[in-house]
Design an enzyme around this catalytic site. Structure first.
Site, PDB file in Angstrom:
ATOM      1  N   ARG A 221       9.690 -10.220  -8.650  1.00  0.00           N
ATOM      2  CA  ARG A 221       9.203  -8.970  -9.232  1.00  0.00           C
ATOM      3  C   ARG A 221      10.327  -7.942  -9.288  1.00  0.00           C
ATOM      4  O   ARG A 221      11.058  -7.758  -8.325  1.00  0.00           O
ATOM      5  CB  ARG A 221       8.027  -8.422  -8.408  1.00  0.00           C
ATOM      6  CG  ARG A 221       6.860  -9.402  -8.412  1.00  0.00           C
ATOM      7  CD  ARG A 221       5.631  -8.861  -7.718  1.00  0.00           C
ATOM      8  NE  ARG A 221       4.599  -9.896  -7.699  1.00  0.00           N
ATOM      9  CZ  ARG A 221       3.408  -9.776  -7.133  1.00  0.00           C
ATOM     10  NH1 ARG A 221       3.087  -8.637  -6.526  1.00  0.00           N
ATOM     11  NH2 ARG A 221       2.538 -10.761  -7.164  1.00  0.00           N
TER      12      ARG A 221
ATOM     13  N   ARG B 232       8.375  -5.166   0.439  1.00  0.00           N
ATOM     14  CA  ARG B 232       8.519  -5.106  -1.016  1.00  0.00           C
ATOM     15  C   ARG B 232       9.857  -5.701  -1.439  1.00  0.00           C
ATOM     16  O   ARG B 232      10.896  -5.052  -1.342  1.00  0.00           O
ATOM     17  CB  ARG B 232       8.402  -3.645  -1.483  1.00  0.00           C
ATOM     18  CG  ARG B 232       8.128  -3.473  -2.965  1.00  0.00           C
ATOM     19  CD  ARG B 232       7.936  -2.018  -3.313  1.00  0.00           C
ATOM     20  NE  ARG B 232       6.660  -1.502  -2.826  1.00  0.00           N
ATOM     21  CZ  ARG B 232       5.520  -1.555  -3.514  1.00  0.00           C
ATOM     22  NH1 ARG B 232       5.507  -2.068  -4.724  1.00  0.00           N
ATOM     23  NH2 ARG B 232       4.405  -1.069  -2.996  1.00  0.00           N
TER      24      ARG B 232
ATOM     25  N   GLU C  21      -1.510  -4.326   2.594  1.00  0.00           N
ATOM     26  CA  GLU C  21      -1.992  -5.428   1.757  1.00  0.00           C
ATOM     27  C   GLU C  21      -1.201  -6.713   1.997  1.00  0.00           C
ATOM     28  O   GLU C  21       0.022  -6.727   1.988  1.00  0.00           O
ATOM     29  CB  GLU C  21      -1.867  -5.032   0.278  1.00  0.00           C
ATOM     30  CG  GLU C  21      -2.324  -6.128  -0.663  1.00  0.00           C
ATOM     31  CD  GLU C  21      -2.010  -5.817  -2.129  1.00  0.00           C
ATOM     32  OE1 GLU C  21      -1.804  -4.624  -2.444  1.00  0.00           O
ATOM     33  OE2 GLU C  21      -1.977  -6.757  -2.929  1.00  0.00           O
TER      34      GLU C  21
ATOM     35  N   SER D 259      -4.583 -10.345  -2.305  1.00  0.00           N
ATOM     36  CA  SER D 259      -5.401  -9.693  -3.314  1.00  0.00           C
ATOM     37  C   SER D 259      -6.208 -10.778  -4.002  1.00  0.00           C
ATOM     38  O   SER D 259      -5.635 -11.709  -4.552  1.00  0.00           O
ATOM     39  CB  SER D 259      -4.475  -8.984  -4.309  1.00  0.00           C
ATOM     40  OG  SER D 259      -5.204  -8.105  -5.117  1.00  0.00           O
TER      41      SER D 259
ATOM     42  N   ARG E  56       5.133 -11.041   4.071  1.00  0.00           N
ATOM     43  CA  ARG E  56       4.336 -10.030   4.769  1.00  0.00           C
ATOM     44  C   ARG E  56       3.661 -10.631   6.001  1.00  0.00           C
ATOM     45  O   ARG E  56       3.422  -9.931   6.992  1.00  0.00           O
ATOM     46  CB  ARG E  56       3.296  -9.419   3.820  1.00  0.00           C
ATOM     47  CG  ARG E  56       3.968  -8.539   2.757  1.00  0.00           C
ATOM     48  CD  ARG E  56       2.994  -7.785   1.889  1.00  0.00           C
ATOM     49  NE  ARG E  56       3.731  -6.957   0.919  1.00  0.00           N
ATOM     50  CZ  ARG E  56       3.169  -6.096   0.080  1.00  0.00           C
ATOM     51  NH1 ARG E  56       1.839  -5.932   0.090  1.00  0.00           N
ATOM     52  NH2 ARG E  56       3.899  -5.401  -0.762  1.00  0.00           N
TER      53      ARG E  56
END
Length: 436
Positions: A275, A290, A362, A365, A403
RNA sequence: GGAGGGAUCGCAUAGUGGUCUAGUGCGGGCGCCUGCUAAGCGCUUACUCCGAGUUAUCGGGGUCGAGGGUUCGAAUCCCUCUCCCUCCGCCA
């Protein structure tokens, strides 16, 4: 993609639904283009029908001409008829081409407009414009009481020499990680652990897909055309690096008609994800939260429409089970309309407790896309009776690996700087604690 | 990277400019027949868009890997692209 018929027949209902997610897409232009399209199409098809019958007439007359010549009769009259029909057909052809030239841009822009309309939120989605209106569905596990000041996972990682962000920056740049020794092994152990649970205990078929995909695949799942800025592109070959395994795995069945008895189809896949994180400058620049490249085990389902919300619950439970086995405290929240992703009709985020942040973050998802992706990707199923229908697609992280590493380091850290290995990972890692 | 061959209705195949409204076989479905089974016989068996209709359905357009072109008319001829196969080269 929404059904143009739904927009045409109940525009107010669609507008109201989209307002729920704070999207003010102008449907008027779509409705206008749709109207023009149907008018042009009607005219073109009438002319085509006439031309087809004229051409057919030419064929018949030509055979008669042949017959007449064979029998030594005059064919002059027939040939005059043939000439007339050819002329008529020819001029119809020109009229059709003319109308086609008007129709094509209309169809192109109609499709482009439709691709930019987000999905309609499900009725159970909380109302709200931003994350503050998300609803907490449940909390599982209690955050641990520390007898000392817990460190951030990036400090733990560097102190134990299992994650090196500086060298990663030298090799690639900011937002990359280099895992070393027990860190690399922990990453690999988590991938294996998650794939094993999802495939052996929850019935998902394990797949390992390409991580470079074409633009058709990116369009099918909704990343393109709207979110090109968030993706890495290999321009020379017109290929894109996947931001999630959702893309290649959902596209396994692009253009397919799946027999109903095969549903639900369930896949789990490990892939790296890429990303650009454009627009995230300065946010969470430290640590594993991130990254431009991270690993993830993904869950994807293709299901019958009637079952998709029940399947969303079990998919979310499948993702949660990983956190339960790792004994990490977490909560599940239901995203409100304004926080919902472009393609999703309903989303549960699973958030893991991070002591250093002193909040939930988070880690997964889980979404039901209903037929939004299936319509773009043309993924259908054949019911026992009747025409093929669009499936509903769902996916969720099960889980994001980086994460999870961050959560393990922070939640399992000890005062002496070492980290206890979660019980379920001990056989995978062949060690009880990670220490210097 | 070079040379050649290929892509047709679930599968296999026929079709090289006009009854192709794409034939045939297999597979699937329905029915008939038959003590049972097997076999046999008949019918049927793609998708999509537009329009009409309360449904059933009907009318029309499009689709033979994709997109262009030639032609009154294209599965069929021409061009471009994609994918697959064979051989050569290179390579983990």
């Amino acid at each position: 993609m929404l059904d143009i018929k739904l927009i045409r027949e109940e525009p107010e209902k669609v507008k109201e639904a989209l307002r729920k997610r704070g999207s003010d897409v102008g449907l008027e232009e779509i409705l206008g283009q749709d109207q023009v399209r149907r008018e042009l199409l009607g005219a073109i098809e009438a002319k085509r029908a006439e031309r087809n019958s004229a051409s057919e007439g030419v064929g018949k007359l030509m055979r008669e001409v042949g017959q007449a010549r064979k029998e030594g009769r005059s064919s002059a009259e027939l040939e005059v008829e043939v000439g007339k029909l050819k002329k008529r057909s020819s001029s119809l052809g020109e009229e059709i081409a003319e109308l086609d030239n008007h129709l094509r841009p209309v169809e192109d822009s109609l499709r482009e407009l439709l691709l930019l309309v987000p999905n309609i939120p499900h009725e159970t989605v909380p109302v709200g414009q931003d994350a503050s209106k998300n609803e907490i569905v449940r909390r599982v596990g209690d955050p641990r009481e520390f007898g000392f000041e817990p460190k951030a996972h990036w400090d733990i990682g560097e102190d134990l020499n299992i994650i090196d962000f500086k060298r990663a920056a030298k090799i690639a740049g900011a937002r990359f990680a280099l895992y070393l020794g027990a860190g690399a092994q922990l990453e690999r152990a988590l991938i294996n652990f998650m794939l094993d649970i999802q495939s052996r205990e929850h019935g998902y078929t394990e797949v390992f897909p390409p991580v470079l995909v074409n633009k058709e695949s990116m369009t099918a799942t909704g990343q393109l055309p709207k979110f090109a800025e968030d993706l890495f592109k290999c321009a020379a070959d017109d290929l894109w690096l996947i931001p999630t395994a959702e893309v290649p795995v959902t596209n396994i069945h692009r253009e397919d008609v799946i027999p109903v008895e095969k549903l639900p189809v369930k896949y789990t896949a490990y892939t790296p994800c890429f990303r650009r994180e454009a627009g995230a400058h300065g946010r969470e620049t430290r640590g594993l939260i991130r990254q431009h490249q991270f690993n993830k085990v993904e869950l994807v389902k293709f299901v019958e429409p009637e079952t998709s919300y029940a399947e969303l619950e079990t998919l979310t439970a499948d993702a949660e089970s990983i956190l339960q086995k790792l004994e990490l405290p977490y909560r599940v929240i239901s995203l409100c309309g304004g926080d919902l992703g472009f393609s999703a009709a309903k989303t549960y985020d699973i958030e893991v407790w991070l002591p250093n942040y002193n909040e939930y973050k988070e880690i997964s998802s889980c979404s039901n896309f209903e037929d939004f992706q299936a319509r773009r990707a043309n993924i259908r199923y054949r019911p026992l009776e009747g025409k093929p229908l669009f499936v509903h697609t769902l996916n969720g992280s099960g889980l994001a690996i980086g994460r999870t590493v961050a959560a393990i380091l922070e939640n399992y850290q000890q005062e002496d700087g070492s980290v206890i290995v979660p019980k379920v990972l001990k056989t995978y890692l062949q060690m009880d604690t990670i220490s210097v």
